[in-house]
Design a protein around this motif. Sequence first.
Motif: not given
Length: 121
Positions: A41-42, A103-109, A4-9, A91-97
Amino acid sequence: MKKVITFLLFIFIWIGVKAVSGLSLVEWINQSFLVGIISLLVWAMMVIFRSGFLSLFFKGFRIIGSTIAPKPRAMEQTDRLIEADQNYQSFKKTVIANLAILMFLAGFSSITVSVFGLILY
């Protein structure tokens, strides 16, 4: 809570972009919508690749590629070592997740900002 904080940011960043730049309201709405669509899209592509939906398709191309230009033994051994390294794989799975969530938060905001901008327009 962190999401939520990231979305508002991201929303506050778009408001700051409007305040600092000399963009008109319509240009600002268009820019935020474009960034939102590209980010979503990404995100969608990352979700599809992570799900393994296209893994059979890509595996076929890897087989064709290895037939045309075979890998050296050292490269094959390095690939096996990388696949066997559990710390690197987690580590790779965590970074990708985390990148997919970002990306979702940036796009939706961005889409949210453009819709509110249209309401104000």
